[in-house]
Structure formats: structure tokens, C-alpha cells
Design a protein around this motif. Structure first.
Motif, mmCIF file in Angstrom:
data_model
loop_
_atom_site.group_PDB
_atom_site.id
_atom_site.type_symbol
_atom_site.label_atom_id
_atom_site.label_comp_id
_atom_site.label_asym_id
_atom_site.label_seq_id
_atom_site.Cartn_x
_atom_site.Cartn_y
_atom_site.Cartn_z
ATOM 1 N N GLU A 179 -5.342 -5.783 -1.743
ATOM 2 C CA GLU A 179 -6.244 -6.805 -2.276
ATOM 3 C C GLU A 179 -5.789 -7.278 -3.653
ATOM 4 O OE1 GLU A 179 -10.305 -6.288 -1.302
ATOM 5 O OE2 GLU A 179 -11.003 -7.826 -2.692
ATOM 6 N N ASP A 180 -5.191 -6.388 -4.453
ATOM 7 C CA ASP A 180 -4.651 -6.819 -5.741
ATOM 8 C C ASP A 180 -3.561 -7.874 -5.554
ATOM 9 O OD1 ASP A 180 -6.319 -5.122 -7.074
ATOM 10 O OD2 ASP A 180 -4.781 -3.620 -7.568
ATOM 11 N N THR A 218 0.811 -1.230 0.000
ATOM 12 C CA THR A 218 0.000 0.000 0.000
ATOM 13 C C THR A 218 0.843 1.278 0.000
ATOM 14 O OG1 THR A 218 -0.005 -0.085 2.412
ATOM 15 C CG2 THR A 218 -1.875 -1.119 1.280
ATOM 16 N N SER A 271 -2.683 -1.303 -3.667
ATOM 17 C CA SER A 271 -3.804 -2.103 -3.161
ATOM 18 C C SER A 271 -3.345 -3.462 -2.669
ATOM 19 C CB SER A 271 -4.842 -2.291 -4.279
ATOM 20 O OG SER A 271 -5.669 -3.398 -3.995
ATOM 21 N N TYR A 301 -3.734 5.946 -6.277
ATOM 22 C CA TYR A 301 -4.967 5.167 -6.390
ATOM 23 C C TYR A 301 -4.695 3.731 -6.828
ATOM 24 C CZ TYR A 301 -6.886 9.807 -5.937
ATOM 25 O OH TYR A 301 -7.180 11.066 -5.475
ATOM 26 N N ARG A 302 -3.437 3.371 -6.963
ATOM 27 C CA ARG A 302 -3.154 2.031 -7.469
ATOM 28 C C ARG A 302 -2.574 1.099 -6.415
ATOM 29 N NH1 ARG A 302 0.342 2.840 -12.647
ATOM 30 N NH2 ARG A 302 0.989 4.682 -11.486
#
Lengths: 299, 299
Positions: free
Chosen positions: B215-216, B202, B213, B210-211
Motif C-alpha cells: 500500500e505504501d 512485500t 508494504s 514491519y516495513r
């Protein structure tokens, strides 16, 4: 008289680790000619073959860039351990061997002084922190420091340094303790001296809101102080920020305190640490801006 | 199904370093039965006699307190160095020996999994950070990881772990790099797996506002992920704060992300670091409060 300004290579950790990388940065980007080497760049436990090679380059490369290595100090990696105050005496022995190897490496690299914090006793399960070391632990520490001075003499060093840290479990953390320790190791073949740090003496959670004072350390221990670490900090933690951060240390006031206490001729080393994940370019910009600010007061 | 919550012993560094100190804290103060050991408490380069003694106590003492040691991870001390990506291949060899000793120590202590970050290439003088490792460095790294899996098999370990970190100079730092690395070390005698960290995936200054993540990472690498590190952080640095600090990580949302990506059965380890100078009692209070908060979401 100008106070000599130098920089500890802590800003180079895991980044510019070889003299071929940091020497041009220190000279051309920072405009400094005095550095304190960090054992975060070289682990004294690496095999002799590697250490001898690096020591040879440390004798040659900085000089080619007009840089003097004043001293070599323990960094983050070794400070992570309990060192000479670990509860297991065999681990204390290992910490002693580590230092003896550090001394030999420094001497081979042409570095005349080695120092750092000495160690920490472990914590209690109830979280209570005793005010003092046990007499047994303190006696053992002084005996080890005395033996280490013998190792330093064999290696060919000129001075050894204790860096007081603001923790009850480390030692010394008060002016009185530091004075007593200097008396108890007086007369060793290589002398032990002190390197106070602007962010250690001023740590308010330990020393108290109105009692934390670097000038008190400088005045009361002047005869034992051979150099000083400077950093930007808010006195709430030992921040090791650079001088682009908003903090409570004013470089001109720091210089004036050194002059008032008769320590204007002692070198001052900026010691700053950056998060490993911070990008290289912003680290270089921030270190360079800090050195520019500090030069207005020092050197 | 409850996700198992454990704690990395990073909060014990230089404080509660022996199993006799940390095991009662973990059980009685935190109410946890699962820990990840840290190589900041034991240096694998210590002499065999010391390591064998500690390994024996690590087999016995935590079990007496109802605690399982799930794995052992590299801590701050070893992470300070460039490890397997140092520019000098002899230093890479030494980092490999360090890991092989770490594997043997872990196996003797009854710990089946070892992991951590792999290493960092050095920085450039101009501060520019290339996007990728050279083909030569990457090939060398994969060859070393393959040989290390052989060492791990000889020692008797079950799994090895890579912890991706958010630095261009370390590897892997993207999902695509992590996937390729897992493919390139597939089939080693002891399998390599991934341990993502909530504060690494993160890190917005590297991945973008905004990229970034977690969860990705979880979704795209689910089959390779054997455990996860959690911390409180503001996504601006890899903070390793505890959950008494104001940050951007919500424990319930973290649990939901693990469930959505089919990783609800993977253990989650809280990994928090405190300034060395912070007092013991406040550290214990803060860790205990954090674990209480996390238990509402996990375990």
C-alpha cells in the motif's frame, strides 16, 4: 578412488557472471578446481565480438586460479523455451543455430563438452499428457542431434550431452527412451552421452512413489553416462536445493550408488539455483556449506 | 467500479505457447478476456519471418476468442540476464536491441504496452551489496531508457513499463528510487510508467518485517502506476504462487488497497509460475481455481 566433485555455475547467475568474479570464489571460497559453465552467464546469441572476448578470458582466468572448465551446460534462460521440439520447425532451426553457436563459443573458450535438455513439445488444451513423442517428432529430433554432432565436430568439441528431465513432454524421460536415443545417435562424429540428475530421476509424481530411483538410471545406462548432476531435493519437485536444506539425498549414499554401478570415476557437479532476490552473502554461505558437506563424500 | 482482472501468460511457459493453445484456455477455462503476453512464449531475437507470422496470429486469434492483449512483459528467460546493467556496455547494447525488437514485435501484434525489470549490476566477491547504483551506471540507465522511448515511439507503442524488483542490485527497489527514476525519464516521447508487484513490495528480508508494504508503493507512486501484478506469496521470497497456496496476500484486502489509493481503475494481472516438471492437468486446475478466487474480489 575419489570421485571428482565440481560445481555448475548456476549459483552465479546474474550475480558473479564474469570469470574474474566467479573463479576466485570457486577456488578460494569453495576450494574447488572443477566447474561446469552455464549458458545463463553468456548467451551464445550475443555478437561474436563479445563472445570472442569472453572466450579468451575463459581460457585464461580460471587457469590462473587452478580451475578446469569441464563442460558447458544450458541454463534456465534457454530451458525456458521449447528448443528442438517447438511446434514451428523454424523455431527448431533457431534452437539448432543457438546450439551451434554455443559449440563454437565453448570450443573457443577451451571447453570440450556441451550439453543440456533437448526440448519440449507443447501441451494440449485438455491437459492430457501423451506417454510418447510422435514418431515424426522423434525422428526429427534424432536427425537434428545427428546434424548437431557434425557442427560440434567442426567446432572441435569432444562430447555432447543430453540431460534427461522428468517431464512427459520432454525427451527422454525414461531409462528405455534414453537407451533407445543413445542407440539411435550412435556413431555420430562427436558422441552423444548422458548426464542424469539426482533430482530428475527421483521425481515421484512422474515415476511413482516406490519406483523413482537414481540407481536404476546409473545401473541401466552406465555405459552412456559421462557425468552426473547432484542436488538436494525432496523427490516431490526438481528442487535444485543446496545441501543446507532438509531433503532426501544423502551424499554418502549417492557416492556408494556411483561406486556400485561402476561410475566412481565420473565427475559429479552440484547444480543449485537460488531465488534471484536472495541476498548475495547468504547464497555464498549456503553454497560454501554445501560444498563442505559434499566433500565428505566426494573428492 | 470493478477492477479489471487479467492474467500474465507466465502459466503457459513451455506448455501452451501459441495463441491457438492459450486463447481458448484463457476464455473457456478461466473465463477471462484480458491477458498480458510474456516474452517467454516468443523470443524477440527469433528471425523476422517467424515473428511476423506470430504477430499476425496474435492480432487475429485472441480477438476471435474475445480476448484483449493489454501489454507484453519480460519473462523468466530474459530476466535471467543482467540486461541494461551488465558490466560490459556491449551486452547492455544487445539488451537494448532485444528490447527494440520486442517493441516492434509487440506493435506488429497490436500490443500497445511493453515492460519488465530493467537489469541488474553484478555481485561483489565479498557478498556485500551496496545500497545504490553508481552515479555512472544510473546515468547510463536513464540515457538508455530515454533512447528506448524513442524506439518505442518509432514502433508505435503507447506506454513503457518498469517493474520494480526487490533486489539491491536491480533498480529501482525503493519508493524513493522509483519516484526519482520517473522524474528523470519524464517527457520521453513514449511515457515510462510503473508496474508494482504484490510479491516484490512485500519482500521482508529486504524491506524489513514491519516495513514491507504494497500500500505504501501504491499511495506514494499512484500517479505513475498504470497496472499491478498480483500473486500469492509469504513475503519471505518472491514466490509467484497461485491462490490455491497458503500465503499472506488476501485478494479482498488487495482490492481495498487499490480503491483506497485511487487505483481501482488500473488492471490487475495474476502472474504465477509453476515448476516445469509439474503436470499440465494440475496446473490448469490450480490456475482455474485461483482465477475463481480472485474474481470474488476483482472484476
Amino acid at each position: 578412488m575419489d570421485t571428482a566433485l565440481g560445481i555448475n555455475l548456476s549459483f552465479c547467475v546474474k550475480r558473479w557472471v564474469t570469470p574474474e568474479l566467479w573463479a576466485p570464489l570457486v577456488r578460494d571460497r569453495l576450494g574447488l578446481g572443477l566447474v561446469q559453465f552455464s549458458f545463463d552467464l553468456v548467451d551464445p546469441m550475443w555478437p561474436d565480438e563479445i563472445l570472442d572476448d569472453i572466450a579468451g578470458r575463459l581460457r585464461r582466468v580460471p587457469e590462473e586460479h587452478g580451475i578446469e572448465i569441464h563442460s558447458a551446460f544450458i541454463g534456465l534462460a534457454h530451458y525456458t523455451f521449447n528448443q528442438l521440439l517447438h511446434p514451428d520447425p523454424r523455431v527448431r532451426d533457431y534452437a539448432g543455430s543457438w546450439l551451434a553457436r554455443a559449440y563454437r563459443f565453448a570450443a573457443k573458450a577451451g571447453i570440450a563438452r556441451v550439453g543440456g535438455p533437448l526440448g519440449a513439445v507443447v501441451s494440449r488444451i485438455d491437459g492430457r499428457e501423451p506417454e510418447s513423442l510422435s514418431a515424426e517428432d522423434y525422428g526429427d529430433l534424432i536427425a537434428r542431434m545427428t546434424r548437431l554432432a557434425g557442427e560440434a565436430e567442426k567446432a572441435g568439441l569432444e562430447e555432447l550431452y543430453v540431460e534427461p528431465t522428468p517431464l512427459r513432454r520432454e525427451w527422454p524421460w525414461t531409462i528405455a527412451q534414453a537407451r533407445k536415443m543413445m542407440e539411435d545417435v550412435a556413431g555420430t562424429p562427436v558422441p552423444w552421452r548422458l548426464c542424469p540428475d539426482w533430482g530428475h530421476a527421483t521425481f515421484e509424481p512422474l515415476y511413482g512413489r516406490y519406483r523413482a530411483s537414481m540407481e536404476d538410471w546409473l545401473r541401466n545406462l552406465a555405459g552412456h553416462i559421462g557425468m552426473v548432476h547432484i542436488q538436494q531435493t525432496d523427490f516431490q519437485y526438481d528442487r535444485h536445493w543446496d545441501f543446507t536444506e532438509a531433503g532426501a539425498v544423502d551424499p554418502e549414499a549417492a557416492r556408494d550408488a556411483l561406486l556400485r554401478t561402476g561410475l566412481g570415476d565420473r565427475p559429479v557437479f552440484l547444480e543449485v539455483f537460488y531465488p534471484f532476490e536472495r541476498d548475495d552473502r547468504s547464497v555464498l554461505d549456503a553454497v560454501a556449506a554445501s560444498v563442505t558437506l559434499l566433500k565428505r563424500a566426494f573428492g
